[in-house]
Design an enzyme around this catalytic site. Structure first.
Site, PDB file in Angstrom:
ATOM      1  N   ASP A  11      23.396  77.950 -48.142  1.00 14.37           N
ATOM      2  CA  ASP A  11      22.753  79.251 -47.931  1.00 14.37           C
ATOM      3  C   ASP A  11      21.975  79.133 -46.620  1.00 14.37           C
ATOM      4  OD1 ASP A  11      21.722  81.872 -48.452  1.00 14.37           O
ATOM      5  OD2 ASP A  11      19.876  80.998 -49.230  1.00 14.37           O
ATOM      6  N   SER A  12      21.434  80.252 -46.168  1.00 11.43           N
ATOM      7  CA  SER A  12      20.587  80.203 -44.978  1.00 11.43           C
ATOM      8  C   SER A  12      19.259  79.502 -45.265  1.00 11.43           C
ATOM      9  CB  SER A  12      20.301  81.626 -44.499  1.00 11.43           C
ATOM     10  OG  SER A  12      19.706  82.358 -45.560  1.00 11.43           O
ATOM     11  N   CYS A  74      25.449  82.366 -50.676  1.00 11.96           N
ATOM     12  CA  CYS A  74      24.809  83.341 -49.790  1.00 11.96           C
ATOM     13  C   CYS A  74      25.711  84.566 -49.763  1.00 11.96           C
ATOM     14  CB  CYS A  74      24.687  82.727 -48.399  1.00 11.96           C
ATOM     15  SG  CYS A  74      24.129  83.885 -47.138  1.00 11.96           S
ATOM     16  N   GLU A 152      10.931  83.378 -49.064  1.00 15.42           N
ATOM     17  CA  GLU A 152      10.761  82.117 -48.320  1.00 15.42           C
ATOM     18  C   GLU A 152       9.284  81.728 -48.242  1.00 15.42           C
ATOM     19  OE1 GLU A 152      13.031  79.929 -46.687  1.00 15.42           O
ATOM     20  OE2 GLU A 152      14.748  80.983 -47.544  1.00 15.42           O
ATOM     21  N   CYS A 183      21.722  89.363 -53.004  1.00 18.00           N
ATOM     22  CA  CYS A 183      21.222  88.332 -52.081  1.00 18.00           C
ATOM     23  C   CYS A 183      20.682  87.239 -52.986  1.00 18.00           C
ATOM     24  CB  CYS A 183      20.109  88.897 -51.196  1.00 18.00           C
ATOM     25  SG  CYS A 183      19.255  87.634 -50.222  1.00 18.00           S
ATOM     26  N   HIS A 185      18.399  85.217 -52.635  1.00 18.42           N
ATOM     27  CA  HIS A 185      16.936  85.103 -52.672  1.00 18.42           C
ATOM     28  C   HIS A 185      16.320  86.033 -53.726  1.00 18.42           C
ATOM     29  CE1 HIS A 185      17.391  83.191 -48.704  1.00 18.42           C
ATOM     30  NE2 HIS A 185      16.116  82.861 -48.745  1.00 18.42           N
TER      31      HIS A 185
HETATM   32  N1  DGL Z   1      20.343  84.378 -49.337  1.00 21.30           N
HETATM   33  C1  DGL Z   1      21.219  85.031 -48.459  1.00 21.30           C
HETATM   34  C2  DGL Z   1      22.089  86.074 -49.106  1.00 21.30           C
HETATM   35  O1  DGL Z   1      22.424  85.904 -50.252  1.00 21.30           O
HETATM   36  C3  DGL Z   1      20.787  85.438 -47.089  1.00 21.30           C
HETATM   37  C4  DGL Z   1      19.394  85.632 -46.737  1.00 21.30           C
HETATM   38  C5  DGL Z   1      19.224  85.743 -45.242  1.00 21.30           C
HETATM   39  O2  DGL Z   1      19.308  84.713 -44.587  1.00 21.30           O
HETATM   40  O3  DGL Z   1      19.051  86.855 -44.737  1.00 21.30           O
HETATM   41  O4  DGL Z   1      22.469  87.031 -48.494  1.00 21.30           O
END
Ligand code: DGL
Length: 265
Positions: A11-12, A74, A152, A183, A185
């Site tokens: 993931d990022s 991600c 984050e 997402c 997150h």
């Molecule tokens: N967690 C990631 C997603 O599912 C990306 C978050 C990001 O870096 O913008 O899209």
């Protein structure tokens, strides 16, 4: 026969740890190597071309770790780069969009809400996946770009997060019965998101569905690890000390130390 090669997950940032957590629960004998590309976070505000370039770098790096399967934990990278990753890598690649869409189609009886990064929402990937699965519910999409930095920061259930959620999600409240957390997150912010949407809205987190799909694929290909202890390695491309604090909030006391790595261009 037991295949002890690790499963790669990326993931990022920390969002994919929500998927890693489900994978560890479902597949306790497997070894995992997780890469958080924190030097390039966020992915969600960048163009599909840039995200594809970053995702290919991360994928190649994990392929060099001799993984047997790659989980793109991600949504942004799954939406933009899944075909490119499949073309480039010689191992199976599993994204998070299709499993999430499948759960939403099965659960929803009315309109489906989709929340995600700007890039995921603009890609139309969920809308296409829902259609391909025969889903006929209308989809109401809303990008929520501030959710990633809030997660984050570890502000999972903070008054600011609740306020941001109430502003972003007002247009979905009372309109949808199911909302895809598009997402990785966003499951970290579940209480604030649920409160903003009001009672009775089902939140779809694709992590469990992804873990199940990985289990099925490993079994079908005879590449599951049988017996033995699982293991997790956590790699990040920037700020390991800062990320370690947030990772511990998600993975708990067993969080392994974070290792800083550099991805060759
Ligand atoms: N967690 C990631 C997603 O599912 C990306 C978050 C990001 O870096 O913008 O899209």
């Amino acid at each position: 026969m037991s295949d002890r090669r690790p499963i790669g997950v990326f993931d990022s940032g920390i969002g994919g740890l929500t998927v890693l957590s489900a994978l560890c629960c479902r597949l306790p004998a497997e070894r995992f190597v997780y890469l958080g590309d924190t030097a390039r976070l966020p992915y969600g505000t960048k163009s599909a071309e840039t995200v594809t370039r970053y995702a290919l770098r991360a994928g190649r790096f994990l392929a060099d770790e001799r993984i047997k399967l790659l989980v793109v934990a991600c949504n942004t990278a799954s939406a933009a780069a899944l075909p490119a990753l499949e073309r480039e890598l010689s191992v199976p690649v599993i994204g998070v969009v299709e499993p999430g869409a499948r759960v939403a189609v099965a659960r929803s009886t009315g309109a489906i809400g989709l929340i995600g990064t700007e890039s995921t929402v603009a890609s139309g990937a969920y809308q296409r996946a829902i259609q391909a699965l025969g889903g006929s519910s209308p989809v109401r999409a809303r990008a929520c770009p501030l959710f990633v930095p809030l997660a984050e920061e570890g502000w999972f259930d903070h008054p600011v997060t609740r306020m941001v959620a109430s502003i972003y999600l007002a247009e979905l409240r009372g309109v949808v019965d199911t909302v895809i957390l598009g997402c990785t997150h966003y499951p970290l912010l579940k209480p604030a998101i649920a409160e903003a949407l009001g009672e009775g809205v089902h939140l779809v987190d694709s992590a469990v569905a992804v873990a199940e799909e990985v289990a099925v694929r490993l079994r079908a290909s005879g590449t599951a690890a049988e017996g033995g202890d699982g293991e997790v390695r956590l790699l990040v491309t920037d700020a390991p000390a800062r990320i370690a604090r947030i990772a511990a909030l998600i993975l708990g006391d067993d969080t392994p130390p974070l290792q800083l790595v550099d991805l060759p261009a």
